[in-house]
Design a protein around this motif. Sequence first.
Motif, PDB file in Angstrom:
ATOM      1  N   GLY A 118       0.813  -1.197   0.000  1.00 48.75           N
ATOM      2  CA  GLY A 118       0.000   0.000   0.000  1.00 48.75           C
ATOM      3  C   GLY A 118       0.847   1.248   0.000  1.00 48.75           C
ATOM      4  O   GLY A 118       2.067   1.192  -0.197  1.00 48.75           O
ATOM      5  N   LEU A 119       0.200   2.367   0.248  1.00 49.93           N
ATOM      6  CA  LEU A 119       0.862   3.670   0.306  1.00 49.93           C
ATOM      7  C   LEU A 119       1.123   4.031   1.760  1.00 49.93           C
ATOM      8  O   LEU A 119       0.215   3.958   2.594  1.00 49.93           O
ATOM      9  N   VAL A 120       2.356   4.399   2.056  1.00 52.10           N
ATOM     10  CA  VAL A 120       2.726   4.767   3.427  1.00 52.10           C
ATOM     11  C   VAL A 120       3.682   5.946   3.367  1.00 52.10           C
ATOM     12  O   VAL A 120       4.455   6.096   2.410  1.00 52.10           O
ATOM     13  N   GLN A 121       3.638   6.793   4.385  1.00 52.54           N
ATOM     14  CA  GLN A 121       4.535   7.928   4.452  1.00 52.54           C
ATOM     15  C   GLN A 121       5.924   7.503   4.909  1.00 52.54           C
ATOM     16  O   GLN A 121       6.065   6.493   5.610  1.00 52.54           O
ATOM     17  N   PRO A 122       6.939   8.263   4.536  1.00 51.46           N
ATOM     18  CA  PRO A 122       8.287   7.959   5.037  1.00 51.46           C
ATOM     19  C   PRO A 122       8.300   7.880   6.560  1.00 51.46           C
ATOM     20  O   PRO A 122       7.675   8.705   7.235  1.00 51.46           O
ATOM     21  N   GLY A 123       9.011   6.876   7.068  1.00 49.22           N
ATOM     22  CA  GLY A 123       9.042   6.645   8.502  1.00 49.22           C
ATOM     23  C   GLY A 123       7.962   5.703   8.994  1.00 49.22           C
ATOM     24  O   GLY A 123       7.998   5.273  10.154  1.00 49.22           O
ATOM     25  N   GLY A 124       7.019   5.379   8.140  1.00 49.25           N
ATOM     26  CA  GLY A 124       5.925   4.498   8.518  1.00 49.25           C
ATOM     27  C   GLY A 124       6.284   3.029   8.433  1.00 49.25           C
ATOM     28  O   GLY A 124       7.435   2.665   8.143  1.00 49.25           O
ATOM     29  N   SER A 125       5.280   2.195   8.688  1.00 51.78           N
ATOM     30  CA  SER A 125       5.484   0.751   8.709  1.00 51.78           C
ATOM     31  C   SER A 125       4.424   0.043   7.873  1.00 51.78           C
ATOM     32  O   SER A 125       3.304   0.544   7.723  1.00 51.78           O
ATOM     33  N   LEU A 126       4.791  -1.113   7.363  1.00 56.22           N
ATOM     34  CA  LEU A 126       3.883  -2.026   6.693  1.00 56.22           C
ATOM     35  C   LEU A 126       4.285  -3.440   7.036  1.00 56.22           C
ATOM     36  O   LEU A 126       5.471  -3.708   7.284  1.00 56.22           O
ATOM     37  N   ARG A 127       3.303  -4.334   6.995  1.00 59.15           N
ATOM     38  CA  ARG A 127       3.584  -5.750   7.190  1.00 59.15           C
ATOM     39  C   ARG A 127       3.086  -6.506   5.971  1.00 59.15           C
ATOM     40  O   ARG A 127       1.884  -6.514   5.685  1.00 59.15           O
ATOM     41  N   LEU A 128       3.997  -7.134   5.259  1.00 60.42           N
ATOM     42  CA  LEU A 128       3.645  -7.934   4.099  1.00 60.42           C
ATOM     43  C   LEU A 128       3.478  -9.386   4.519  1.00 60.42           C
ATOM     44  O   LEU A 128       4.196  -9.870   5.402  1.00 60.42           O
ATOM     45  N   SER A 129       2.557 -10.058   3.870  1.00 62.58           N
ATOM     46  CA  SER A 129       2.349 -11.476   4.115  1.00 62.58           C
ATOM     47  C   SER A 129       2.466 -12.249   2.813  1.00 62.58           C
ATOM     48  O   SER A 129       2.115 -11.743   1.748  1.00 62.58           O
ATOM     49  N   CYS A 130       2.935 -13.460   2.934  1.00 60.73           N
ATOM     50  CA  CYS A 130       3.031 -14.374   1.790  1.00 60.73           C
ATOM     51  C   CYS A 130       2.301 -15.650   2.189  1.00 60.73           C
ATOM     52  O   CYS A 130       2.775 -16.394   3.060  1.00 60.73           O
ATOM     53  N   ALA A 131       1.157 -15.864   1.578  1.00 62.07           N
ATOM     54  CA  ALA A 131       0.349 -17.034   1.892  1.00 62.07           C
ATOM     55  C   ALA A 131       0.687 -18.157   0.926  1.00 62.07           C
ATOM     56  O   ALA A 131       0.633 -17.979  -0.287  1.00 62.07           O
ATOM     57  N   ALA A 132       1.028 -19.303   1.488  1.00 65.63           N
ATOM     58  CA  ALA A 132       1.372 -20.460   0.668  1.00 65.63           C
ATOM     59  C   ALA A 132       0.228 -21.460   0.672  1.00 65.63           C
ATOM     60  O   ALA A 132      -0.501 -21.579   1.654  1.00 65.63           O
ATOM     61  N   SER A 133       0.086 -22.178  -0.428  1.00 67.21           N
ATOM     62  CA  SER A 133      -0.874 -23.275  -0.462  1.00 67.21           C
ATOM     63  C   SER A 133      -0.269 -24.419   0.337  1.00 67.21           C
ATOM     64  O   SER A 133       0.772 -24.938  -0.006  1.00 67.21           O
ATOM     65  N   GLY A 134      -0.894 -24.767   1.444  1.00 67.27           N
ATOM     66  CA  GLY A 134      -0.298 -25.721   2.357  1.00 67.27           C
ATOM     67  C   GLY A 134       0.599 -25.009   3.346  1.00 67.27           C
ATOM     68  O   GLY A 134       0.637 -23.778   3.383  1.00 67.27           O
ATOM     69  N   THR A 135       1.319 -25.727   4.145  1.00 70.98           N
ATOM     70  CA  THR A 135       2.182 -25.095   5.135  1.00 70.98           C
ATOM     71  C   THR A 135       3.512 -24.693   4.514  1.00 70.98           C
ATOM     72  O   THR A 135       3.926 -25.220   3.479  1.00 70.98           O
ATOM     73  N   ILE A 136       4.193 -23.766   5.185  1.00 70.61           N
ATOM     74  CA  ILE A 136       5.481 -23.303   4.675  1.00 70.61           C
ATOM     75  C   ILE A 136       6.594 -24.287   5.004  1.00 70.61           C
ATOM     76  O   ILE A 136       7.737 -24.081   4.600  1.00 70.61           O
ATOM     77  N   SER A 137       6.259 -25.368   5.697  1.00 70.09           N
ATOM     78  CA  SER A 137       7.286 -26.348   6.048  1.00 70.09           C
ATOM     79  C   SER A 137       7.856 -27.045   4.819  1.00 70.09           C
ATOM     80  O   SER A 137       8.921 -27.652   4.882  1.00 70.09           O
ATOM     81  N   ARG A 138       7.118 -26.986   3.696  1.00 71.88           N
ATOM     82  CA  ARG A 138       7.586 -27.643   2.484  1.00 71.88           C
ATOM     83  C   ARG A 138       8.779 -26.929   1.863  1.00 71.88           C
ATOM     84  O   ARG A 138       9.474 -27.500   1.030  1.00 71.88           O
ATOM     85  N   PHE A 139       9.008 -25.673   2.268  1.00 68.70           N
ATOM     86  CA  PHE A 139      10.047 -24.875   1.630  1.00 68.70           C
ATOM     87  C   PHE A 139      11.384 -25.004   2.361  1.00 68.70           C
ATOM     88  O   PHE A 139      11.447 -24.981   3.584  1.00 68.70           O
ATOM     89  N   ASN A 140      12.450 -25.125   1.600  1.00 73.03           N
ATOM     90  CA  ASN A 140      13.786 -25.105   2.171  1.00 73.03           C
ATOM     91  C   ASN A 140      14.215 -23.683   2.501  1.00 73.03           C
ATOM     92  O   ASN A 140      14.956 -23.444   3.451  1.00 73.03           O
ATOM     93  N   VAL A 141      13.769 -22.766   1.673  1.00 68.73           N
ATOM     94  CA  VAL A 141      14.079 -21.361   1.868  1.00 68.73           C
ATOM     95  C   VAL A 141      12.933 -20.527   1.309  1.00 68.73           C
ATOM     96  O   VAL A 141      12.312 -20.919   0.321  1.00 68.73           O
ATOM     97  N   MET A 142      12.670 -19.429   1.963  1.00 70.13           N
ATOM     98  CA  MET A 142      11.728 -18.446   1.450  1.00 70.13           C
ATOM     99  C   MET A 142      12.402 -17.078   1.502  1.00 70.13           C
ATOM    100  O   MET A 142      13.163 -16.788   2.428  1.00 70.13           O
ATOM    101  N   ARG A 143      12.137 -16.286   0.489  1.00 71.17           N
ATOM    102  CA  ARG A 143      12.777 -14.977   0.399  1.00 71.17           C
ATOM    103  C   ARG A 143      11.774 -13.914  -0.024  1.00 71.17           C
ATOM    104  O   ARG A 143      10.729 -14.225  -0.597  1.00 71.17           O
TER     105      ARG A 143
END
Length: 117
Positions: free
Chosen positions: A10-35
């Motif tokens: 989204g749009l945020v002012q300098p100095g602000g915060s955001l939280r991004l999420s990455c939803a996987a189909s199934g659990t994230i345990s299947r991944f060796n690495v996520m970036r």
Amino acid sequence: QVQLVESGGGLVQPGGSLRLSCAASGTISRFNVMRWYRQAPGKEREFVASSTSGGRINYADSVRGRFTISSISRDNAKSTMSLQMNSLKPEDTGVYYCYGHTYEDYWGKGTLVTVSS
């Protein structure tokens, strides 16, 4: 079929915060690495942060101390990986992509982050 879906941009002012999420189909345990990667307008895609199933976490120098990636080793029963972004700067603007690796590489379609006053 493994799918990764980003959200939270989204749009945020300098100095602000955001939280991004990455939803996987199934659990994230299947991944060796996520970036997380990002691509600013007119620039190449660049690495932002990584988390491995072995517990290793790494950050790009430009975001270290401001961004926090969730631990996929600790949260492997979950289906979501996150990136907490604090003290945002205009140069953090770009499309943020989630990446995951099992035996193949998987990418989300991205979420736009705009840091502007």
